[in-house]
Write a protein that holds these residues in place. Sequence first.
Motif, PDB file in Angstrom:
ATOM      1  N   HIS A  65      11.701   3.172  -0.735  1.00 31.70           N
ATOM      2  CA  HIS A  65      11.915   4.163   0.429  1.00 31.70           C
ATOM      3  C   HIS A  65      11.607   3.621   2.492  1.00 31.70           C
ATOM      4  CE1 HIS A  65      12.634   5.686  -3.468  1.00 31.70           C
ATOM      5  NE2 HIS A  65      11.793   5.839  -3.818  1.00 31.70           N
ATOM      6  N   ARG A  66      11.544   2.674   2.139  1.00 36.33           N
ATOM      7  CA  ARG A  66      10.874   2.611   4.240  1.00 36.33           C
ATOM      8  C   ARG A  66      11.962   1.496   4.548  1.00 36.33           C
ATOM      9  NH1 ARG A  66       5.685  -0.742   2.554  1.00 36.33           N
ATOM     10  NH2 ARG A  66       6.794  -1.803   0.523  1.00 36.33           N
ATOM     11  N   ILE A  67      12.927   0.730   3.703  1.00 34.39           N
ATOM     12  CA  ILE A  67      14.167   0.013   3.899  1.00 34.39           C
ATOM     13  C   ILE A  67      15.264   0.824   3.481  1.00 34.39           C
ATOM     14  CG2 ILE A  67      12.298  -1.281   5.366  1.00 34.39           C
ATOM     15  CD1 ILE A  67      12.759  -3.546   2.476  1.00 34.39           C
ATOM     16  N   ASN A  68      15.784   1.391   2.518  1.00 33.96           N
ATOM     17  CA  ASN A  68      16.678   1.518   1.896  1.00 33.96           C
ATOM     18  C   ASN A  68      17.056   0.726   1.492  1.00 33.96           C
ATOM     19  OD1 ASN A  68      16.570   4.471   2.400  1.00 33.96           O
ATOM     20  ND2 ASN A  68      17.430   3.806   4.830  1.00 33.96           N
ATOM     21  N   LEU A  69      15.807  -0.093   1.119  1.00 35.98           N
ATOM     22  CA  LEU A  69      16.433  -1.393   0.041  1.00 35.98           C
ATOM     23  C   LEU A  69      16.604  -0.573  -2.068  1.00 35.98           C
ATOM     24  CD1 LEU A  69      16.855  -4.140  -0.528  1.00 35.98           C
ATOM     25  CD2 LEU A  69      14.252  -4.850  -0.640  1.00 35.98           C
ATOM     26  N   THR A  70      17.313  -1.458  -2.006  1.00 35.69           N
ATOM     27  CA  THR A  70      18.317  -1.283  -3.590  1.00 35.69           C
ATOM     28  C   THR A  70      18.030  -2.327  -4.188  1.00 35.69           C
ATOM     29  OG1 THR A  70      18.627   1.255  -3.358  1.00 35.69           O
ATOM     30  CG2 THR A  70      18.999   0.540  -5.577  1.00 35.69           C
ATOM     31  N   LEU A  71      18.027  -2.459  -5.871  1.00 33.37           N
ATOM     32  CA  LEU A  71      18.442  -4.166  -6.313  1.00 33.37           C
ATOM     33  C   LEU A  71      17.733  -3.646  -7.785  1.00 33.37           C
ATOM     34  CD1 LEU A  71      15.767  -5.976  -4.413  1.00 33.37           C
ATOM     35  CD2 LEU A  71      17.830  -6.251  -3.990  1.00 33.37           C
ATOM     36  N   TYR A  72      19.370  -4.029  -8.515  1.00 30.31           N
ATOM     37  CA  TYR A  72      19.229  -4.427  -9.818  1.00 30.31           C
ATOM     38  C   TYR A  72      18.640  -4.905 -10.544  1.00 30.31           C
ATOM     39  CZ  TYR A  72      21.673   0.198  -8.485  1.00 30.31           C
ATOM     40  OH  TYR A  72      21.938   1.441  -8.022  1.00 30.31           O
TER      41      TYR A  72
ATOM     42  N   SER B 170      -1.210   7.639   0.910  1.00 29.15           N
ATOM     43  CA  SER B 170      -0.388   9.188   0.375  1.00 29.15           C
ATOM     44  C   SER B 170       1.405   8.851   0.523  1.00 29.15           C
ATOM     45  CB  SER B 170      -0.856  10.506   1.362  1.00 29.15           C
ATOM     46  OG  SER B 170      -0.536  10.043   2.241  1.00 29.15           O
ATOM     47  N   GLU B 171       2.063   7.322   0.930  1.00 25.53           N
ATOM     48  CA  GLU B 171       3.247   7.726   1.142  1.00 25.53           C
ATOM     49  C   GLU B 171       3.814   6.948  -0.129  1.00 25.53           C
ATOM     50  OE1 GLU B 171       6.462   5.650   4.250  1.00 25.53           O
ATOM     51  OE2 GLU B 171       4.315   4.778   3.865  1.00 25.53           O
ATOM     52  N   ARG B 172       5.064   7.423  -0.715  1.00 27.87           N
ATOM     53  CA  ARG B 172       5.892   6.990  -1.568  1.00 27.87           C
ATOM     54  C   ARG B 172       6.986   6.525  -1.060  1.00 27.87           C
ATOM     55  NH1 ARG B 172      10.530  11.006  -3.927  1.00 27.87           N
ATOM     56  NH2 ARG B 172      11.882   9.389  -2.419  1.00 27.87           N
TER      57      ARG B 172
ATOM     58  N   SER C 217       1.197  -1.015   0.234  1.00 26.17           N
ATOM     59  CA  SER C 217       0.194  -0.282   0.119  1.00 26.17           C
ATOM     60  C   SER C 217       0.647   1.253  -0.096  1.00 26.17           C
ATOM     61  CB  SER C 217      -0.731  -0.407   1.213  1.00 26.17           C
ATOM     62  OG  SER C 217      -1.981  -0.917   0.766  1.00 26.17           O
ATOM     63  N   GLY C 218       0.475   2.542  -0.552  1.00 24.12           N
ATOM     64  CA  GLY C 218       0.959   3.573  -1.380  1.00 24.12           C
ATOM     65  C   GLY C 218       1.108   3.955  -2.427  1.00 24.12           C
ATOM     66  N   VAL C 219       2.406   5.087  -2.991  1.00 28.17           N
ATOM     67  CA  VAL C 219       2.590   5.583  -3.968  1.00 28.17           C
ATOM     68  C   VAL C 219       3.375   4.787  -4.066  1.00 28.17           C
ATOM     69  CG1 VAL C 219       3.270   7.525  -4.779  1.00 28.17           C
ATOM     70  CG2 VAL C 219       1.543   7.478  -3.246  1.00 28.17           C
ATOM     71  N   HIS C 220       2.937   4.197  -5.936  1.00 30.63           N
ATOM     72  CA  HIS C 220       4.787   3.977  -6.163  1.00 30.63           C
ATOM     73  C   HIS C 220       4.607   4.911  -7.577  1.00 30.63           C
ATOM     74  CE1 HIS C 220       3.976  -0.342  -4.892  1.00 30.63           C
ATOM     75  NE2 HIS C 220       3.040  -0.164  -4.383  1.00 30.63           N
TER      76      HIS C 220
ATOM     77  N   ALA D 213       3.568   8.073 -11.167  1.00 27.31           N
ATOM     78  CA  ALA D 213       3.529   7.498 -10.113  1.00 27.31           C
ATOM     79  C   ALA D 213       1.549   6.529 -10.368  1.00 27.31           C
ATOM     80  CB  ALA D 213       3.067   8.439  -9.068  1.00 27.31           C
ATOM     81  N   ALA D 214       1.174   5.623 -10.187  1.00 28.86           N
ATOM     82  CA  ALA D 214       0.145   5.053  -9.159  1.00 28.86           C
ATOM     83  C   ALA D 214       0.348   4.979  -7.314  1.00 28.86           C
ATOM     84  CB  ALA D 214       0.349   3.914  -9.994  1.00 28.86           C
ATOM     85  N   THR D 215      -1.377   4.361  -7.457  1.00 25.07           N
ATOM     86  CA  THR D 215      -0.934   4.414  -5.774  1.00 25.07           C
ATOM     87  C   THR D 215      -1.939   3.215  -6.186  1.00 25.07           C
ATOM     88  OG1 THR D 215      -2.193   6.498  -5.495  1.00 25.07           O
ATOM     89  CG2 THR D 215      -2.316   5.397  -3.700  1.00 25.07           C
ATOM     90  N   VAL D 216      -1.339   2.557  -4.664  1.00 20.17           N
ATOM     91  CA  VAL D 216      -1.860   1.271  -4.128  1.00 20.17           C
ATOM     92  C   VAL D 216      -2.100   0.901  -2.875  1.00 20.17           C
ATOM     93  CG1 VAL D 216      -1.193  -1.473  -4.252  1.00 20.17           C
ATOM     94  CG2 VAL D 216       0.270   0.072  -5.124  1.00 20.17           C
ATOM     95  N   ALA D 217      -3.311  -0.218  -2.958  1.00 22.72           N
ATOM     96  CA  ALA D 217      -4.145  -0.223  -1.026  1.00 22.72           C
ATOM     97  C   ALA D 217      -4.094  -1.357  -1.562  1.00 22.72           C
ATOM     98  CB  ALA D 217      -5.739   1.183  -1.948  1.00 22.72           C
ATOM     99  N   VAL D 218      -3.932  -1.617  -0.661  1.00 22.56           N
ATOM    100  CA  VAL D 218      -4.297  -3.758  -0.350  1.00 22.56           C
ATOM    101  C   VAL D 218      -5.464  -3.317   0.833  1.00 22.56           C
ATOM    102  CG1 VAL D 218      -3.248  -5.415   0.331  1.00 22.56           C
ATOM    103  CG2 VAL D 218      -1.757  -4.140  -0.951  1.00 22.56           C
ATOM    104  N   LEU D 219      -6.574  -3.879   1.050  1.00 22.89           N
ATOM    105  CA  LEU D 219      -7.385  -4.265   1.487  1.00 22.89           C
ATOM    106  C   LEU D 219      -7.240  -5.550   2.020  1.00 22.89           C
ATOM    107  CD1 LEU D 219     -10.125  -1.696   0.027  1.00 22.89           C
ATOM    108  CD2 LEU D 219      -8.684  -1.052   2.018  1.00 22.89           C
ATOM    109  N   PRO D 220      -7.158  -6.530   3.567  1.00 22.92           N
ATOM    110  CA  PRO D 220      -7.777  -7.593   4.190  1.00 22.92           C
ATOM    111  C   PRO D 220      -9.490  -7.576   3.520  1.00 22.92           C
ATOM    112  CG  PRO D 220      -7.645  -6.417   6.085  1.00 22.92           C
ATOM    113  CD  PRO D 220      -7.037  -5.216   4.699  1.00 22.92           C
ATOM    114  N   GLU D 221      -9.977  -8.795   2.739  1.00 26.72           N
ATOM    115  CA  GLU D 221     -10.722  -9.327   2.570  1.00 26.72           C
ATOM    116  C   GLU D 221     -11.920  -9.298   4.276  1.00 26.72           C
ATOM    117  OE1 GLU D 221     -11.469 -11.660  -0.731  1.00 26.72           O
ATOM    118  OE2 GLU D 221     -13.351 -12.648   0.465  1.00 26.72           O
ATOM    119  N   ALA D 222     -12.941  -9.195   4.454  1.00 25.47           N
ATOM    120  CA  ALA D 222     -13.833  -9.243   5.409  1.00 25.47           C
ATOM    121  C   ALA D 222     -15.159  -9.713   5.769  1.00 25.47           C
ATOM    122  CB  ALA D 222     -13.881  -7.440   5.777  1.00 25.47           C
TER     123      ALA D 222
END
Length: 357
Positions: A320-327, A304-306, A180-183, A201-210
């Motif tokens: 960007h949340r965990i400073n992970l970069t993969l090539y 709203s978080e990138r 979930s967030g801005v990609h 950019a595109a926004t992703v929202a992931v919801l648990p099915e209730a």
Amino acid sequence: MSFQETLSQVVNRHEELEALMADASSMNASDFTKMSKEYAELTPVVAAVKQLRSAQDEIEECAQLLADDETDAEMKELAEAEFHDLKKQIPELEREVQLMLLPKDEADEKNAIIEIRAGTGGDEAALFAADLYRMYQRYAEKMGWKFEILDFNEIGIGGFKEVSATITGKNVFARFKYESGVHRVQRVPETESGGRIHTSAATVAVLPEAEDVDIKIDTKDLRIDTYRSQGAGGQHVNTTDSAVRITHIPSGIVTQCQDNKSQHKNKDQAMKMMRAKLYDHERQQLDAERAADRKSQVGSGDRSERIRTYNFPQGRISDHRINLTLYRLEEVLQGDLDEVIDALIAEDQAQKLAELG
């Protein structure tokens, strides 16, 4: 309560449940089912606790042998080697138990509904939304999960203004919730003659099915409208009003579905999305209250978080949340997401362990 006291409490509760379940005739089916579930959840934890305690006992025995002047040289050598091995094992065993004792997210075992919306960037953003959709579809296939489209709004060149799908399988939400967030994407559009890199950019929202038990909806609070399905290039177009839009009047939340030819199926899917959105709304409120004093949340679900950048010229993906970069951008877009998701889970667990400490 100390760590050792917590372990004793877990073991005692496991033994208590075992004794209670041995006399199943004295309880109703509902209570027995609840106890069985709790017992099953505690069993692997108790096994890990016993392994830890066994290692702790063994290292104590080794220490006693090493301290005893009457221990012969050969035995001391063996005891010293085992002592050093156990000294390495015990912190790992403690961490394993601590992770198992972390509070569980009740939604982790649920299926998920994923919504992807094109953001800034026009047609390029819609094409990127389609790339993300295919990435998640491929990942679901690799995991052996069922992936079904719910609703979509296409543009003529193969992109999506918005698209939603359900993902069904074991522990789906536990893996997908970090998406979930801005990609953001950086690449040269095919229509760009000058070769300039565009950012969209595109926004992703992931919801648990209730389920119905998770959220109660009063039918008086719903407005249900029907309309004709629409699709690019004449695809999925119906001549009947089979598409369904549902509005939850108190909250203003709207869901819709047009993928099925059956109005009944579209209504069921739209209600499934409505339950998920209302359940997610409640969870977000609770999470915000619990996390008021937290500086960072890996799995916050903040729309709203990138959170990630996909850089095509460099073949790079950065979280960007965990400073992970993969090539290895192409592999990730082909659904090879485990390395990214595993790193996010590990960081989330580390944060929670630090908070407990």
